[in-house]
Design an enzyme around this catalytic site. Sequence first.
Site, PDB file in Angstrom:
ATOM      1  N   ARG A  16      26.231  20.005  40.124  1.00 29.81           N
ATOM      2  CA  ARG A  16      26.124  19.230  41.369  1.00 29.81           C
ATOM      3  C   ARG A  16      26.951  17.950  41.248  1.00 29.81           C
ATOM      4  O   ARG A  16      28.001  17.823  41.835  1.00 29.81           O
ATOM      5  CB  ARG A  16      24.647  18.927  41.663  1.00 29.81           C
ATOM      6  CG  ARG A  16      24.385  18.526  43.120  1.00 29.81           C
ATOM      7  CD  ARG A  16      24.602  17.045  43.414  1.00 29.81           C
ATOM      8  NE  ARG A  16      23.773  16.156  42.621  1.00 29.81           N
ATOM      9  CZ  ARG A  16      23.956  14.840  42.617  1.00 29.81           C
ATOM     10  NH1 ARG A  16      24.889  14.259  43.338  1.00 29.81           N
ATOM     11  NH2 ARG A  16      23.186  14.075  41.839  1.00 29.81           N
ATOM     12  N   GLU A 146      18.359   6.421  45.363  1.00 29.62           N
ATOM     13  CA  GLU A 146      19.803   6.161  45.304  1.00 29.62           C
ATOM     14  C   GLU A 146      20.078   4.662  45.295  1.00 29.62           C
ATOM     15  O   GLU A 146      19.475   3.903  46.045  1.00 29.62           O
ATOM     16  CB  GLU A 146      20.485   6.819  46.515  1.00 29.62           C
ATOM     17  CG  GLU A 146      22.008   6.766  46.438  1.00 29.62           C
ATOM     18  CD  GLU A 146      22.674   7.334  47.678  1.00 29.62           C
ATOM     19  OE1 GLU A 146      23.886   7.554  47.621  1.00 29.62           O
ATOM     20  OE2 GLU A 146      22.005   7.539  48.703  1.00 29.62           O
TER      21      GLU A 146
END
Length: 510
Positions: A16, A146
């Site tokens: 990923r 994040e």
Amino acid sequence: MGKESVKIEIMDTTLRDGEQTSGVSFVPHEKLMIARLLLEDLKVDRVEVASARVSDGEFEAVKMICDWAARRNLLHKVEVLGFVDGGTSVDWIQRTGCRVINLLCKGSLKHCTQQLKKSPEEHIADIINVVHYADEQDIAVNVYLEDWSNGMKDSSEYVFQLMDGLKDSNIKRYMLPDTLGILNPLQVIEYMRKMKKRYPDTHFDFHAHNDYDLAVSNVLAAVLSGVKGLHTTINGLGERAGNAPLASVQAILKDHFNALTNIDESRLNDVSRVVESYSGIVIPANKPIVGENVFTQVAGVHADGDNKNNLYCNDLLPERFGRKREYALGKTSGKANIRKNLEDLGLDLDEDSMRKVTERIIELGDKKELVTQEDLPYIVSDVLKHGVEGDKVKLKSYIVNLANGLKPMATLKIEINGEEFEESSSGDGQYDAFVRALRKVYKVTLGRKFPMLTNYAVSIPPGGRTDAFVQTVITWSYEDRVFRTRGLDADQTEAAIKATVKMLNIIENE
């Protein structure tokens, strides 16, 4: 760390985050092969294999991996990045057969208010909606915060508000990324300890980026601070400067912290080479653990020390990683280094002969020429002229041709132990045709084994020019051992043929 060993969970995100390396794109069967190597060979605990909603190809790849993993009882180890988008990502992941979503949430106030244009309360409500929806679909949820590193730096109260808002939901792991690679190890320790102190029973993962070349250091700082899981990639692939490389992380965890992982170190090198091949991103020769040169001693004093009870060895023994120590030859090579290489070849020289061979290697090294162990028998023969009749295998003549619309052809005449053989063959290229003709001589006419070509690399020698020489380095596998031969010529095919004849003489001399 104390004497007690800590167990660390490794999540590999080569498929990923690693695929976000500029210019890297794996096709579905490559993704499946890498997932298999990571889970079955390397024994990583989890793999993140894709981002949801990216493309049809990505959907097929995830489906293929999940079908395979389900048959191996490994499905719980396969994860996909998803987004706070109502149920869209969850539905996409559900259709692939995957059972784990890694939900990308905003870990800094800036990202929340400026990118999403939402208040913290609105963002928390949106996250909880997705988590509840995933629960209904029986999909496990981990969350990424994040930009967590900037969040802790500039708006830690926001990070705590987010955590407090989510702590009663069914979130399995909180994954803390240094998204922009801004942290140093002291900051990692400070911020991670704040998280652990406030949420002592929570499973935290740390996800490092390497912008300041601190990814591995930051990973270790996270381990010191009580993190339970780490995110890595093979060869450190990833956006910008990449992620923490699994090989380095594993070696340091084991040797410096006595930490336990499930990783099978002996497979690290092989998996690195597969990913190098599929990604097209070449591993630097001096990259720790997996680089071409990292188990090669050049200085003569090191070889001398190794002969005297491994004085120049550390815990990074090449055998641990499925490799072996080599001794390169150049102008700094002493007699001990050259003797070590000669021993490996079964050659024993007296002091005077050793001096002559050493002088010749230094002379070649001064010209920047690469001298390898495979070249040694030829240098010895050239320098000492022991009345050696010459090579046991001699290529008497050959022709290779290329014609539009036809397969390349090769015809050769070769002398093996005084007997001449002639053979022809077609192939996919001029060199391939030559090797096929050679293989006919060995396998059909002589009924002998022929080495397998495992790697073929062409380069311009150090100091070379594109219109001068090319160097062809061929890696062979024969009788459970791997060795390399080099050929130097103005023509690439000719250089490869020279390297091949060298190889034939090596096996003939055995």
